[in-house]
Scaffold this active site. Structure first.
Site, mmCIF file in Angstrom:
data_model
loop_
_atom_site.group_PDB
_atom_site.id
_atom_site.type_symbol
_atom_site.label_atom_id
_atom_site.label_comp_id
_atom_site.label_asym_id
_atom_site.label_seq_id
_atom_site.Cartn_x
_atom_site.Cartn_y
_atom_site.Cartn_z
ATOM 1 N N HIS A 188 0.824 -1.218 0.000
ATOM 2 C CA HIS A 188 0.000 0.000 0.000
ATOM 3 C C HIS A 188 0.851 1.258 0.000
ATOM 4 O O HIS A 188 0.426 2.303 -0.476
ATOM 5 C CB HIS A 188 -0.990 -0.022 1.161
ATOM 6 C CG HIS A 188 -2.146 -0.906 0.849
ATOM 7 N ND1 HIS A 188 -2.174 -2.222 1.202
ATOM 8 C CD2 HIS A 188 -3.276 -0.670 0.138
ATOM 9 C CE1 HIS A 188 -3.279 -2.763 0.749
ATOM 10 N NE2 HIS A 188 -3.982 -1.853 0.104
ATOM 11 N N GLU A 429 -12.101 -9.795 -5.469
ATOM 12 C CA GLU A 429 -10.654 -9.881 -5.243
ATOM 13 C C GLU A 429 -10.254 -11.208 -4.617
ATOM 14 O O GLU A 429 -9.141 -11.377 -4.140
ATOM 15 C CB GLU A 429 -10.155 -8.690 -4.416
ATOM 16 C CG GLU A 429 -10.927 -8.396 -3.168
ATOM 17 C CD GLU A 429 -10.463 -7.122 -2.449
ATOM 18 O OE1 GLU A 429 -9.401 -6.568 -2.762
ATOM 19 O OE2 GLU A 429 -11.193 -6.700 -1.536
ATOM 20 N N ASP A 453 -5.238 -7.970 -4.766
ATOM 21 C CA ASP A 453 -5.492 -9.143 -3.930
ATOM 22 C C ASP A 453 -5.853 -10.355 -4.779
ATOM 23 O O ASP A 453 -5.485 -11.476 -4.442
ATOM 24 C CB ASP A 453 -6.616 -8.844 -2.921
ATOM 25 C CG ASP A 453 -6.073 -8.108 -1.716
ATOM 26 O OD1 ASP A 453 -4.975 -8.477 -1.252
ATOM 27 O OD2 ASP A 453 -6.710 -7.147 -1.255
ATOM 28 N N CYS A 500 -10.309 -1.832 -10.061
ATOM 29 C CA CYS A 500 -9.748 -0.764 -9.238
ATOM 30 C C CYS A 500 -8.391 -1.141 -8.661
ATOM 31 O O CYS A 500 -7.781 -0.383 -7.930
ATOM 32 C CB CYS A 500 -10.712 -0.328 -8.137
ATOM 33 S SG CYS A 500 -11.079 -1.642 -6.973
HETATM 34 C C1 PEP Z 1 -7.040 -4.699 -4.681
HETATM 35 O O1 PEP Z 1 -6.870 -5.634 -3.897
HETATM 36 O O2 PEP Z 1 -6.779 -4.768 -5.896
HETATM 37 C C2 PEP Z 1 -7.555 -3.410 -4.187
HETATM 38 C C3 PEP Z 1 -7.903 -2.447 -5.013
HETATM 39 O O3 PEP Z 1 -7.625 -3.222 -2.840
HETATM 40 P P1 PEP Z 1 -6.325 -2.968 -1.930
HETATM 41 O O4 PEP Z 1 -5.148 -2.762 -2.822
HETATM 42 O O5 PEP Z 1 -6.602 -1.787 -1.084
HETATM 43 O O6 PEP Z 1 -6.243 -4.231 -1.149
HETATM 44 MG MG MG Z 2 -7.735 -5.538 -1.929
#
Ligand code: PEP
Ligand code: MG
Length: 539
Positions: A188, A429, A453, A500
């Protein structure tokens, strides 16, 4: 001159002074305070000092550059007395029990965004001024009023590693680049760097004892290299590259206001991912059609206690209002795994990525979930909010969510609180969600594919483990096939599907995604215009 290679997270180039992190006193941090009145008095004193500084600057400027140019300092003096601005700072301190520095910095960011989004050119120009006065007050609060220029200079952050909660607390306008010894490209922290549109290198084997705050460095995200104390020739080359980069950015500017449409007329929505209210500025600046993922859990990080319903409501409302009726998809709390906040007391797990996180916490600790849902539903009255649930693996989870949502709606109805019925969707995901996406599509309004994920769980690769970066094949055919299954199942039920996860911004796949029938890509704001360019050049 010392050069190191690392892994690039964002391909830009930056040159500037280094700030070795650990020097926590240089960053504005959010802290819980006991005595709100005392903090408000601190703000008053810092403003008083700032008024005197501005008066001195005004008098100096009148002598040196004339009255007309000096007038800006008078404007700053007046802005510091603005009642709305002061009320916002005071109420933030009182309702959230937070320190004066954080309240002033955040109010400055919020007001600055609000001004930047206005149509009136004069008001737009006030955006930088409100930031400026807030920075001045913050510097005074931190006892660093001495050297104006030096303190306000943006820096290259060098650190051993950065957690998402550290990254989220930084004043983004003060950062030119990140360079860390550790970290993985799918973490992140890397995502935040991409969002901030700044060059970032991770996995750089530098000797942190030899890197000093104040040294000059060049971060080249294209070559994945950092150079400390570059030679004058190197600096010249970099200055030219930065100019080229700025030129490219100017060309992309011409795409603002244009549609994301292929030559044959196929349209796709390009939305932005954000992690905080202050990111909305990037969204507007890059002309995104909406917000496709607001990672609401960042509101919960870098603090000592849960954000209250009111605090969350204010944040969601502000985003919805600033986006002026463009779609804002807010994802409910996705805490756990790498996003840790001590007060959740999640406990240590052997396998946190597969552990107690996201919707699992919300379904078990429903009071936390209900507080967020109430804030979200209340905010629906102020814009076009959609709600999205993360980490779904089953039909029963969606059923449980809807039951809780109904309870929250009833509470709001009973209290006579107005809300709009939001679109409700889920993140796809987990491989389980892909395989039952035909059933899930009947239950929800949309799917948004979280490829970060989804890749982690499909390829059995911990996205946090830097050792596995070479195995983390985001173009793996399994992932691409899964995306197609999800899109087809959504469309069969007349629902829309987007991406996303970070893969949505992968320019090598944009054409494939359009051909697959995806309806939306939600990406870091800095990628919007680049994707628009590719789409508009497609047949
Ligand atoms: C993902 O898992 O692709 C997602 C958009 O959520 P995060 O990256 O916050 O886990
Ligand atoms: Mg995610």
């Amino acid at each position: 001159m010392t050069k190191y290679a690392g892994k690039s997270v964002y391909k830009g180039i930056a040159m500037g002074k280094v700030l070795v992190l650990g020097k926590e006193e240089d960053m504005v941090k959010r802290e819980k305070i006991e005595d709100a009145d005392a903090e408000i008095v601190r703000v008053g004193n810092a403003i008083e000092k700032a008024q005197q500084q501005l008066q001195d600057l005004y008098e100096k400027a009148v002598k040196e550059v004339g009255e007309a140019s000096a007038a800006i300092f008078e404007v700053h003096q007046m802005m510091m007395e603005d009642e709305d601005y002061l009320d916002a700072i005071h109420s933030m301190i009182r309702t959230e029990n937070i320190n004066a520095e954080f309240a002033v910095a955040t109010t400055g960011d919020n007001f600055s965004e609000m001004f930047a989004a206005m149509d009136d050119d004069y008001m737009k120009a006030r955006s930088a001024d409100v930031k400026d006065i807030s920075n001045r007050i913050v510097r005074n609060l931190m006892g660093k009023e001495g050297n104006d220029m030096e303190q306000s200079e943006p820096v290259i952050i060098v650190a051993d590693d950065l957690s998402p909660s550290e990254t989220v607390q930084m004043d983004k306008d003060k950062i030119l680049a990140f360079v860390t010894v550790h970290g993985s490209t799918n973490s992140h922290t890397a995502i935040l760097a991409r969002m901030m549109n700044i060059p970032a290198l991770i996995g750089v084997p530098m000797d942190l004892d030899k890197v000093k705050t104040g040294m000059v460095a060049v971060v080249d995200g294209v070559k994945a290299e950092v150079t400390f104390e570059p030679s004058p020739e190197e600096c010249l080359k970099v200055t030219n590259k930065i100019k080229e980069q700025e030129e490219q950015a100017r060309l992309l500017e011409t795409l603002k206001g244009k549609e994301n449409v292929t030559k044959s007329g196929r349209k796709i929505n390009l939305y932005a991912n954000i992690g905080s209210v202050s990111d909305v500025g990037y969204v507007l600046e890059n002309d995104a059609g909406g917000i496709g993922l607001f990672r609401s859990e960042f509101l919960y990080l870098g603090r000592n206690d849960f954000p209250s319903e009111e605090e969350q409501f204010q944040a969601y409302k502000q985003v919805a209002q600033t986006m002026a009726n463009k779609k804002v998809i807010i994802r409910t709390l996705d805490i756990g795994a790498d996003k840790q906040a001590d007060y959740f007391e999640l406990g240590k797990e052997d396998n946190p990525a597969m552990g107690y996180r996201a919707i699992r916490i919300c379904l078990k600790q429903q009071d936390i979930f209900k507080t967020q849902l109430r804030a979200l539903f209340r905010a629906t009255a102020y814009g076009k909010i959609s709600i999205m649930y993360p980490m779904i693996t089953s039909v029963s989870e969606v059923e449980q969510i809807y039951k809780i949502v109904d309870e929250v709606k009833k509470e709001l109805d009973d209290a006579g609180i107005v809300y709009h019925e939001p679109e409700q969707g889920i993140m796809i995901e987990t491989p389980a969600a892909v395989m039952i996406s035909d059933e899930l599509a009947k239950m929800v309004d949309f799917f948004s594919i979280g490829t970060n994920d989804l890749t982690q769980y499909t390829l059995a690769i911990d996205r946090q483990n830097a050792k596995l970066d070479d195995f983390y094949d985001s173009h793996h055919p399994a992932i691409l096939k899964m995306i197609q299954i999800v899109v087809d199942n959504a469309h069969k039920e007349g629902k829309w599907a987007g991406i996303c996860g970070e893969l949505g911004a992968d320019m090598d796949l944009t054409k494939t995604f359009v051909e697959m029938g995806l309806d939306e890509l939600s990406v870091a704001p800095s990628m919007i215009l680049k994707l628009r360019q590719i789409i508009r050049e497609m047949d």
